[in-house]
Write an enzyme that holds these catalytic residues in place. Structure first.
Site, PDB file in Angstrom:
ATOM      1  N   ASP A 276      -8.899  -6.198  -4.730  1.00 48.67           N
ATOM      2  CA  ASP A 276      -8.462  -4.933  -4.129  1.00 48.67           C
ATOM      3  C   ASP A 276      -8.944  -3.791  -5.018  1.00 48.67           C
ATOM      4  O   ASP A 276      -8.408  -3.553  -6.091  1.00 48.67           O
ATOM      5  CB  ASP A 276      -6.929  -4.937  -4.034  1.00 48.67           C
ATOM      6  CG  ASP A 276      -6.377  -3.671  -3.373  1.00 48.67           C
ATOM      7  OD1 ASP A 276      -7.158  -2.732  -3.123  1.00 48.67           O
ATOM      8  OD2 ASP A 276      -5.162  -3.645  -3.105  1.00 48.67           O
TER       9      ASP A 276
ATOM     10  N   ARG B 260     -12.117   6.612  10.014  1.00 54.33           N
ATOM     11  CA  ARG B 260     -11.732   5.212  10.063  1.00 54.33           C
ATOM     12  C   ARG B 260     -12.791   4.310   9.439  1.00 54.33           C
ATOM     13  O   ARG B 260     -12.478   3.319   8.778  1.00 54.33           O
ATOM     14  CB  ARG B 260     -11.500   4.806  11.508  1.00 54.33           C
ATOM     15  CG  ARG B 260     -11.105   3.355  11.687  1.00 54.33           C
ATOM     16  CD  ARG B 260      -9.875   3.001  10.904  1.00 54.33           C
ATOM     17  NE  ARG B 260      -9.302   1.738  11.359  1.00 54.33           N
ATOM     18  CZ  ARG B 260      -8.208   1.200  10.848  1.00 54.33           C
ATOM     19  NH1 ARG B 260      -7.578   1.798   9.862  1.00 54.33           N
ATOM     20  NH2 ARG B 260      -7.745   0.071  11.305  1.00 54.33           N
TER      21      ARG B 260
ATOM     22  N   SER C 146       0.846  -1.192   0.000  1.00 56.97           N
ATOM     23  CA  SER C 146       0.000   0.000   0.000  1.00 56.97           C
ATOM     24  C   SER C 146       0.889   1.253   0.000  1.00 56.97           C
ATOM     25  O   SER C 146       1.780   1.369  -0.832  1.00 56.97           O
ATOM     26  CB  SER C 146      -0.936  -0.065   1.214  1.00 56.97           C
ATOM     27  OG  SER C 146      -1.920   0.907   1.156  1.00 56.97           O
TER      28      SER C 146
ATOM     29  N   HIS D 180      -8.175  -5.001  -0.328  1.00 55.54           N
ATOM     30  CA  HIS D 180      -6.869  -4.409  -0.047  1.00 55.54           C
ATOM     31  C   HIS D 180      -6.214  -5.048   1.176  1.00 55.54           C
ATOM     32  O   HIS D 180      -4.992  -5.179   1.244  1.00 55.54           O
ATOM     33  CB  HIS D 180      -7.045  -2.902   0.158  1.00 55.54           C
ATOM     34  CG  HIS D 180      -5.757  -2.148   0.237  1.00 55.54           C
ATOM     35  ND1 HIS D 180      -4.840  -2.147  -0.790  1.00 55.54           N
ATOM     36  CD2 HIS D 180      -5.228  -1.366   1.206  1.00 55.54           C
ATOM     37  CE1 HIS D 180      -3.796  -1.391  -0.446  1.00 55.54           C
ATOM     38  NE2 HIS D 180      -4.009  -0.914   0.757  1.00 55.54           N
ATOM     39  N   ASP D 181      -7.032  -5.430   2.152  1.00 56.84           N
ATOM     40  CA  ASP D 181      -6.533  -6.069   3.369  1.00 56.84           C
ATOM     41  C   ASP D 181      -5.707  -7.317   3.094  1.00 56.84           C
ATOM     42  O   ASP D 181      -4.925  -7.736   3.960  1.00 56.84           O
ATOM     43  CB  ASP D 181      -7.719  -6.474   4.260  1.00 56.84           C
ATOM     44  CG  ASP D 181      -7.872  -5.543   5.449  1.00 56.84           C
ATOM     45  OD1 ASP D 181      -7.132  -4.538   5.515  1.00 56.84           O
ATOM     46  OD2 ASP D 181      -8.716  -5.816   6.310  1.00 56.84           O
TER      47      ASP D 181
END
Lengths: 395, 395
Positions: free
Chosen positions: A329, A222, A152, A362-363
Site C-alpha cells: 500500500d 477517478r 483508509s 491500498h485496495d
C-alpha cells in the site's frame, strides 16, 4: 442477509469545524445484528472516500429478492459468522454528511435557496462526521461502542473517535490508514480536484442548477485515484503491457495483435480498464462530494494542534487498538501505521499491529485475505469479546 | 558557453515504424566542442519528455549577452571541464521529431493541407527518433559515436541506438531509464492524455487551426507528471503539510495561518507548487506533442519482438554500457535498470552500474549530485577516453 437503509432527520443545528453551521440534516444508515440488553455490543463502521453506509448484506427488490450488484462494500468482513460477527455484534454504519448516497449533501436542496446546495455545501471534516455519527448513536440509545472500525479515510474517523469521544470507544480498529496525508497524497487529491473544477461543465460547482455534469473531470479524478489504490506489482500482474482485447479472450486474435500507432485509441488493457472505471464513476458520483471528501482527507491531522507531535495528540485516547497495514500500500504505507503504533505505545495504550504481506496495494483492505480476516476475527472474538463478557459479568 | 541552435532540412522521406512516411522534415540541433580529425570523439545526447536539443550552455541575445533562463537542461553535466567534457568531446543533441521546440512536429505546417499538422502528425517512436538522429549524424560526417547518452526517455533512445546501430556506438550511458514502461507508468500517461483529449478546447487535436489551446488538459497532465518525477520523501521535505504562504517567508504571518476550509482555494504549498508548474507548462508546451511523446514512451519495448525476452533483445548490442539509477526513483526504479544490467551481462557485455542513494526521485538525473557526476566523469575520462586514445593510436 437482506438489509434496508434507514433515515433519521436531525433538527438541532450542527456546528462545523469551519465555523459554519448545518441547520438541519438527515443521516442515512444501516444496522446489522441486534443491540443487546446492556447496549454494549455496538460496533460503528466508518466508510471511506467513495463508499456509503451500505457496508454489509444485500439490498432487495419489492419481492424481497437480492438486487444484482447491491452487495455491501465490506460484506466479506461483516455479517453472520464473519470476522465482525453480526450474530454477536450490533453493527451500525452511517453515510457521511456531504456524500451523494443519501445523507445530506451537495445534491440535496439548500433550504435557504430552494436549489441544490452544490458548491455552497459547507466544508465538512473528519471531526464533523464523527460528531454527526455520535448524534446518531445518541438517537439510537448507544452510549458506548464496543468498537469503531474503518479502513483508509474510515480509519481516520476511527482514530478521531478515540480522541473526540475517548470514553465512548472501547476498541478502535484502524486499517490501511494514516494520521494525516503526506504531501504526495495531497498532491494526487489536488490534481483530481483541479480536473473537476476546471471542467467547463463544473460551472463553479452549480452544475445541477444549470443542468450539466462535470463528467470529464470526474473521470480523470477517478482514474488518478484508481492508480493510487493499486500496487505497481498487481497492475503488472493484472494488466502488464497486454494489448486490447484481453489476452485470454481469443489467443488466435491476440497473436495478430500489433500496435495501432494511435495517441487516441486504447492500445493497452490498463488504458481500457482505467477508462471504464472513470466512465462508470462519473455516472453515479457527485463532483462536489468528491471535492469535499478529498478535502476532509487533506485536513485531517490530529497532531496539528500539538505542533505536529502525534504522541501528544493521541494522549487523550482511552481505547485499545488494532492497527493493520498492507506491505504494497503506497497510498497509506505501513510506515504511516507504524507512526500511530509508536505514538500510542508512547502513551502506554494497548496496541495490536498486523502488517500484512499482500500484493494488492491500498485496495487490499477491501479484499478477502485470510491472514487479514483472521487478525480481525481473532481481535473481535477475543479482545473485543472479552471486554463484552466482562461488561456483562460486571453489569 | 554561448550556443546557437542549427537547423538541417532533410528531403529524403523518413519511413516510420507505424508504416507512415514523413515526406520531408527539419531537425534542430546543437553541438558543443570540436569534432576531432579522426571524427572519433562525438557524443550524442538524447532528450526526454519535455526537454529539447538545448542541452548545455546558454542562448544569447542580439548583443551576445546570455539570455535569462536560457540555460541548457543538462548544463551541470555537459560543458568545458564538466563530467562530459566538451574540451575533449564533440557533443551533439537533436530535438526529436514531433517536438514543439523546433524540429518538425504537430505545430508545423502540413504541406499536404497548408494547415498545422495537429493531430494528423504521424505517431513517432523511439526507433524513429534514432533513425532520424542517425541521418543527422550522417550529414555531419559522423560514422561512429564515442558514446550515446540520455536519461529517462533519453535512456531509452540510448538503449535503442545500441540495437538499431550496434556498430556505430562504442559506449552507451543509460540514466534513470527502463527497458519498457510498467502498467503503472502507462496508466499515468493515459490519465494525462485523457485530460488533454477530453479538454473541450482540444477539438480533436486541431486546436491551432481553430485558434484555441487545450490549456486545462495540459495543466492536469503536467501536474500528474510532476508528482511522478518527485519522491514522496522529497515532497515531504520540500512541502510537507505546510500551508500557503511559504512558512519561511514571514514566520509571524504563518503563526496565524489556519485552514480556510475551502475546496477551491489553495490551502497547502504543494497545491500552489503544482498549479504553478501546470500553468507554466501549459503556456509553452504543445498538447499534441505531449500525446506523441507519452505514446513513444508507452510503445518502447525492444523485448516485445522476442516474446518479452530482454536478454534475447539485447543480444545485438555491441557497445559497452554505464547504467545509473536512483534509489527513490519510483517512475523508473533501480529494479528496471537492474533488468537491463542482467540482460546485458547474460550477453557478456561490459557493464558498469551505479545505484545512487539520492532522495530526489526521478528528477535526480537532472540534478547536481557529486557521486552521480563523479561516476559519469570517471566513465568518460577513463573508459570512453581510453577507447578514444586506443582509436587514435590505432588509426
Amino acid at each position: 442477509m437482506i438489509v434496508t437503509p434507514q433515515t433519521r432527520r436531525f433538527t438541532d443545528p450542527l456546528p462545523l469545524q469551519s465555523g459554519a453551521v448545518l441547520p438541519a440534516y438527515e443521516l442515512v444508515y444501516e444496522t446489522y445484528g441486534t443491540l443487546n440488553v446492556g447496549r454494549t455490543n455496538a460496533v460503528l463502521v466508518c466508510h471511506a472516500l467513495n463508499a456509503s453506509h451500505h457496508v454489509a448484506g444485500w439490498h432487495a427488490d419489492a419481492s424481497g429478492q437480492p438486487l444484482a450488484r447491491s452487495e455491501g462494500w465490506w460484506n466479506n468482513m461483516i455479517g453472520p459468522g464473519k470476522p465482525v460477527d453480526t450474530d454477536r455484534y450490533f453493527v451500525v454504519s452511517v453515510n457521511n454528511l456531504g456524500s451523494c448516497f443519501g445523507s445530506t449533501g451537495p445534491t440535496h436542496i439548500n433550504p435557504a435557496t430552494g436549489q441544490p446546495w452544490g458548491a455552497d455545501f459547507p466544508v465538512v471534516t473528519v471531526e464533523d462526521w464523527v460528531h454527526a455519527q455520535a448524534r446518531l448513536l445518541d438517537a439510537l440509545g448507544i452510549e458506548t461502542l464496543a468498537a469503531v472500525m474503518g479502513g483508509s479515510l474510515g480509519g481516520m474517523q476511527t482514530l478521531s473517535w478515540t480522541l473526540q469521544y475517548p470514553d465512548r470507544v472501547r476498541h478502535a480498529v484502524v486499517v490501511a490508514s494514516a494520521p494525516n496525508l503526506t504531501a504526495e497524497n495531497i498532491a494526487f487529491n489536488e490534481v483530481a480536484r483541479r480536473a473537476i473544477v476546471t471542467d467547463p461543465d463544473f460551472l463553479g460547482g452549480h452544475y445541477l442548477r444549470e443542468g450539466t455534469l462535470p463528467r470529464r473531470g470526474l473521470r480523470i479524478a477517478r482514474m488518478i485515484g484508481h492508480i493510487t489504490y493499486l500496487s505497481d506489482d498487481v497492475m503488472n500482474e493484472k494488466f502488464g503491457r497486454s494489448l486490447r482485447p484481453a489476452d485470454d479472450e481469443d489467443p488466435a486474435a491476440v497473436a495478430e495483435l500489433a500496435y495501432r500507432y494511435s495517441t487516441l485509441d486504447v492500445e493497452f488493457q490498463i488504458e481500457s480498464y482505467l477508462r471504464y472505471q472513470g466512465d462508470k464513476f462519473s455516472e453515479y458520483f457527485d463532483a462536489n462530494t468528491y471535492l469535499l471528501i478529498t478535502r476532509a482527507l487533506d485536513y485531517f491531522d490530529p497532531a496539528r494542534a500539538f505542533d505536529g507531535n502525534l504522541s501528544a495528540a493521541l494522549a487523550r485516547a482511552r481505547a485499545k487498538f488494532l492497527l493493520i497495514s498492507f506491505t504494497t500500500d503506497w497510498r497509506f504505507s505501513p510506515a504511516r501505521s507504524r507512526e500511530m503504533v509508536k505514538a500510542l505505545l508512547e502513551n502506554r495504550r494497548e496496541v495490536s499491529y498486523c502488517e500484512i504481506d499482500a500484493p494488492h496495494g491500498h485496495d487490499a483492505f477491501l479484499l478477502d485475505d485470510a491472514r487479514y480476516h483472521h487478525a480481525v476475527r481473532a481481535y473481535f472474538d477475543r479482545t473485543v469479546g472479552e471486554s463484552l463478557t466482562a461488561e456483562v459479568a460486571h453489569g
